[in-house]
Design a protein around this motif. Structure first.
Motif, PDB file in Angstrom:
ATOM      1  N   GLN A 106      33.500  39.425  17.591  1.00 35.43           N
ATOM      2  CA  GLN A 106      34.840  38.862  17.586  1.00 35.43           C
ATOM      3  C   GLN A 106      34.875  37.398  17.148  1.00 35.43           C
ATOM      4  O   GLN A 106      35.800  36.973  16.449  1.00 35.43           O
ATOM      5  CB  GLN A 106      35.474  39.011  18.969  1.00 35.43           C
ATOM      6  CG  GLN A 106      35.918  40.434  19.289  1.00 35.43           C
ATOM      7  CD  GLN A 106      36.986  40.923  18.323  1.00 35.43           C
ATOM      8  OE1 GLN A 106      38.114  40.452  18.316  1.00 35.43           O
ATOM      9  NE2 GLN A 106      36.617  41.891  17.482  1.00 35.43           N
ATOM     10  N   GLN A 110      36.903  36.302  13.889  1.00 35.25           N
ATOM     11  CA  GLN A 110      38.029  35.370  13.994  1.00 35.25           C
ATOM     12  C   GLN A 110      37.853  34.193  13.039  1.00 35.25           C
ATOM     13  O   GLN A 110      38.823  33.742  12.418  1.00 35.25           O
ATOM     14  CB  GLN A 110      38.200  34.857  15.422  1.00 35.25           C
ATOM     15  CG  GLN A 110      39.402  33.915  15.541  1.00 35.25           C
ATOM     16  CD  GLN A 110      39.649  33.422  16.960  1.00 35.25           C
ATOM     17  OE1 GLN A 110      38.931  33.795  17.882  1.00 35.25           O
ATOM     18  NE2 GLN A 110      40.655  32.585  17.126  1.00 35.25           N
ATOM     19  N   SER A 111      36.613  33.698  12.905  1.00 33.50           N
ATOM     20  CA  SER A 111      36.381  32.567  11.998  1.00 33.50           C
ATOM     21  C   SER A 111      36.707  32.962  10.560  1.00 33.50           C
ATOM     22  O   SER A 111      37.272  32.158   9.798  1.00 33.50           O
ATOM     23  CB  SER A 111      34.933  32.087  12.100  1.00 33.50           C
ATOM     24  OG  SER A 111      34.024  33.004  11.509  1.00 33.50           O
ATOM     25  N   PHE A 113      38.851  35.369   9.701  1.00 32.42           N
ATOM     26  CA  PHE A 113      40.303  35.532   9.656  1.00 32.42           C
ATOM     27  C   PHE A 113      40.997  34.179   9.468  1.00 32.42           C
ATOM     28  O   PHE A 113      41.942  34.047   8.676  1.00 32.42           O
ATOM     29  CB  PHE A 113      40.795  36.208  10.936  1.00 32.42           C
ATOM     30  CG  PHE A 113      42.279  36.399  10.991  1.00 32.42           C
ATOM     31  CD1 PHE A 113      42.882  37.479  10.343  1.00 32.42           C
ATOM     32  CD2 PHE A 113      43.096  35.506  11.677  1.00 32.42           C
ATOM     33  CE1 PHE A 113      44.261  37.655  10.384  1.00 32.42           C
ATOM     34  CE2 PHE A 113      44.472  35.683  11.716  1.00 32.42           C
ATOM     35  CZ  PHE A 113      45.055  36.759  11.071  1.00 32.42           C
ATOM     36  N   GLU A 114      40.525  33.170  10.201  1.00 30.35           N
ATOM     37  CA  GLU A 114      41.123  31.834  10.074  1.00 30.35           C
ATOM     38  C   GLU A 114      40.884  31.277   8.669  1.00 30.35           C
ATOM     39  O   GLU A 114      41.766  30.635   8.083  1.00 30.35           O
ATOM     40  CB  GLU A 114      40.539  30.887  11.126  1.00 30.35           C
ATOM     41  CG  GLU A 114      40.727  31.327  12.567  1.00 30.35           C
ATOM     42  CD  GLU A 114      42.182  31.369  13.013  1.00 30.35           C
ATOM     43  OE1 GLU A 114      43.050  30.857  12.268  1.00 30.35           O
ATOM     44  OE2 GLU A 114      42.455  31.911  14.094  1.00 30.35           O
ATOM     45  N   GLN A 294      43.989  41.010  11.912  1.00 25.80           N
ATOM     46  CA  GLN A 294      44.236  40.767  13.330  1.00 25.80           C
ATOM     47  C   GLN A 294      45.013  41.950  13.915  1.00 25.80           C
ATOM     48  O   GLN A 294      45.945  42.456  13.309  1.00 25.80           O
ATOM     49  CB  GLN A 294      45.041  39.487  13.507  1.00 25.80           C
ATOM     50  CG  GLN A 294      45.241  39.063  14.959  1.00 25.80           C
ATOM     51  CD  GLN A 294      46.106  37.824  15.069  1.00 25.80           C
ATOM     52  OE1 GLN A 294      47.330  37.902  14.974  1.00 25.80           O
ATOM     53  NE2 GLN A 294      45.468  36.677  15.251  1.00 25.80           N
ATOM     54  N   TYR A 304      40.058  41.323  16.329  1.00 25.05           N
ATOM     55  CA  TYR A 304      39.867  41.204  14.889  1.00 25.05           C
ATOM     56  C   TYR A 304      38.957  42.324  14.400  1.00 25.05           C
ATOM     57  O   TYR A 304      37.954  42.659  15.038  1.00 25.05           O
ATOM     58  CB  TYR A 304      39.267  39.837  14.537  1.00 25.05           C
ATOM     59  CG  TYR A 304      40.140  38.699  15.002  1.00 25.05           C
ATOM     60  CD1 TYR A 304      41.161  38.212  14.199  1.00 25.05           C
ATOM     61  CD2 TYR A 304      39.965  38.138  16.274  1.00 25.05           C
ATOM     62  CE1 TYR A 304      41.987  37.180  14.643  1.00 25.05           C
ATOM     63  CE2 TYR A 304      40.787  37.116  16.723  1.00 25.05           C
ATOM     64  CZ  TYR A 304      41.797  36.641  15.898  1.00 25.05           C
ATOM     65  OH  TYR A 304      42.611  35.635  16.341  1.00 25.05           O
TER      66      TYR A 304
END
Length: 440
Positions: A106, A110-111, A113-114, A294, A304
């Motif tokens: 995760q 997430q990194s 996705f950002e 997400q 994610y």
């Protein structure tokens, strides 16, 4: 290989017995005797840690590290906030592999996705992938996305980075696409030629803005012409320039690509770097590589996952539109951290300094006989023409520990300024070249 895996002699014996063998020679019995190494490898004996460190230091000492750089041409020296390297050096983030197992990945997901979100903000596009190998492969993948059943031709501007153009040419050869170069005129894409050659066979057009010579292209006019012919526009961009220029989406591009090296990655001997890609929603399902989305789990918590993965890219390779196998996760993480640290105001400030310093240097060089060739607006790179041989001018700068611009030919030099160049450094370049001119 017998001692590559760290196990004991007893463990090896047990493994051999488990498969019905008694020795390592039995294990490699199928290897012909004449190709086996019996007397050891003809290499020096191993060294201690101290000796290796000393030897590597001696080798590294042969590299020329310039404290002052005025060269770009695809890779740029920018200021990198200390936090970038601090974050990406954490051992739980040091990986370049795709996090397939969402339940244990995760943080990495997430990194990514950002990072994708920030690339979309930067380019104005609807969706971004998790990056590809480099800017050149991103350009080639972008052109491949444009291909349709009745449209099989790629038009590529002569004013783009040469290695990006050649990478697209190679991809087109492999994909069976036609490839044609759009001539340049006055340092930019020849719009009249393009308008004459846009027909129903053209799938995609690739331009770079700013282009290889630093010039700003007539991007909006090119987009209008391309779309009028029913084709797609792929625009290569310098991400730092987007701090002050319009986004590719605002110019009318369908796909935005580029080299992410300026976003927190140091100059290196060829990388590793990353290619960023983003596109409009209508082309989302053609976007290659990995995309992180997400979602929420069954408890309603944010999570994610990898999404929109084309199955043929995993198990039907011959039918795949792309065979990209890496998402350059660590480099993308560095770019994401850099953008988060800089913010929109920081990125704009860096871009403003790049442009203002380049225009100052161009004006100063123009005053001593290094005439600025760029006829229109430019960002932070520009070309000069001089009677002084390029090699002689650059050699004089190198003797003063200054890496000058990139020599395009015997009398033309491509210069670059970033926020790291000072007025004192630029004035020193001018003074050195003034002395060279006086001695000719």
């Amino acid at each position: 290989m017998g001692s590559y895996v760290p196990n004991t002699v007893e463990e090896r014996r047990e493994m051999l017995e488990a498969i019905g063998l008694s020795s390592m020679d039995d294990l490699f019995a199928q290897i012909p005797e004449q190709v086996r190494i019996r007397d050891g490898l003809n290499i020096p004996e191993g060294l201690s840690e101290l000796e290796v460190s000393r030897k590597m230091g001696q080798l590294a000492g042969k590299n020329k590290i310039f404290p002052t750089i005025f060269r770009g041409a695809g890779a740029y020296r920018h200021y990198i906030p200390a936090l970038v390297k601090s974050v990406i050096s954490k051992e739980n983030l040091v990986t370049a592999y795709t996090p397939y197992q969402a339940e244990v990945s995760q943080g990495i997901l997430q990194s990514i996705f950002e990072y994708q979100t920030m690339i979309c903000d930067l380019t104005g596009m609807d969706v971004s992938n998790a990056s590809v190998y480099d800017g050149a492969s991103a350009a080639a993948e972008g052109i491949a996305m444009c291909r349709e059943r009745k449209r099989n031709k790629a038009l590529v501007s002569a004013a783009v980075l040469p290695y990006a153009r050649e990478t697209i040419r190679t991809y087109c050869f492999g994909n069976g696409m036609e490839f044609e170069v759009i001539p340049e005129k006055d340092g930019v894409t020849d719009l009249a030629w393009l308008q004459e050659h846009l027909d129903a066979t053209v799938a995609g057009v690739y331009i770079q803005h700013p282009n290889y010579y630093g010039n700003l292209e007539p991007a909006a006019e090119i987009a209008q012409a391309v779309h009028g012919a029913g084709a797609k526009l792929v625009m290569g961009v310098n991400p730092i320039s987007l701090g002050v220029l319009k986004t590719p989406r605002e110019y009318g591009a369908d796909i935005a690509v580029g080299e992410g090296q300026p976003l927190g990655l140091s100059l290196a001997f060829g990388g590793p770097y990353l290619g960023f890609m983003a596109c409009v929603e209508g082309m989302m399902r053609k976007l290659p590589g990995r995309i992180v989305g997400q979602t929420t789990d069954h408890n309603g918590k944010v999570g994610y996952v990898l999404t929109l993965q084309a199955r043929e890219q995993h198990i039907r390779r011959e039918k795949a539109s792309s065979n990209i196998c890496s998402n350059q996760a660590l480099c993308a993480l560095a770019a994401g951290v850099y953008l988060a640290v800089m913010g929109s105001e920081g990125l704009r400030e860096a871009a403003v300094q790049c442009a203002s310093k380049a225009h100052y240097l161009a004006a100063q060089l123009d005053g001593i006989g290094f005439r600025t060739e760029n006829k229109g607006e430019f960002f932070h790179e520009f070309v000069t023409v001089s009677e002084i041989p390029s090699g002689k001018a650059l050699e004089a700068l190198e003797k003063q520990d200054i890496l000058g611009g990139y020599p395009l030919d015997d009398h033309r030099i491509l210069w670059c300024c970033t926020e790291r160049n000072t007025k004192e450094e630029m004035d020193k370049v001018v003074q050195i070249l003034k002395e060279v001119e006086a001695s000719c």
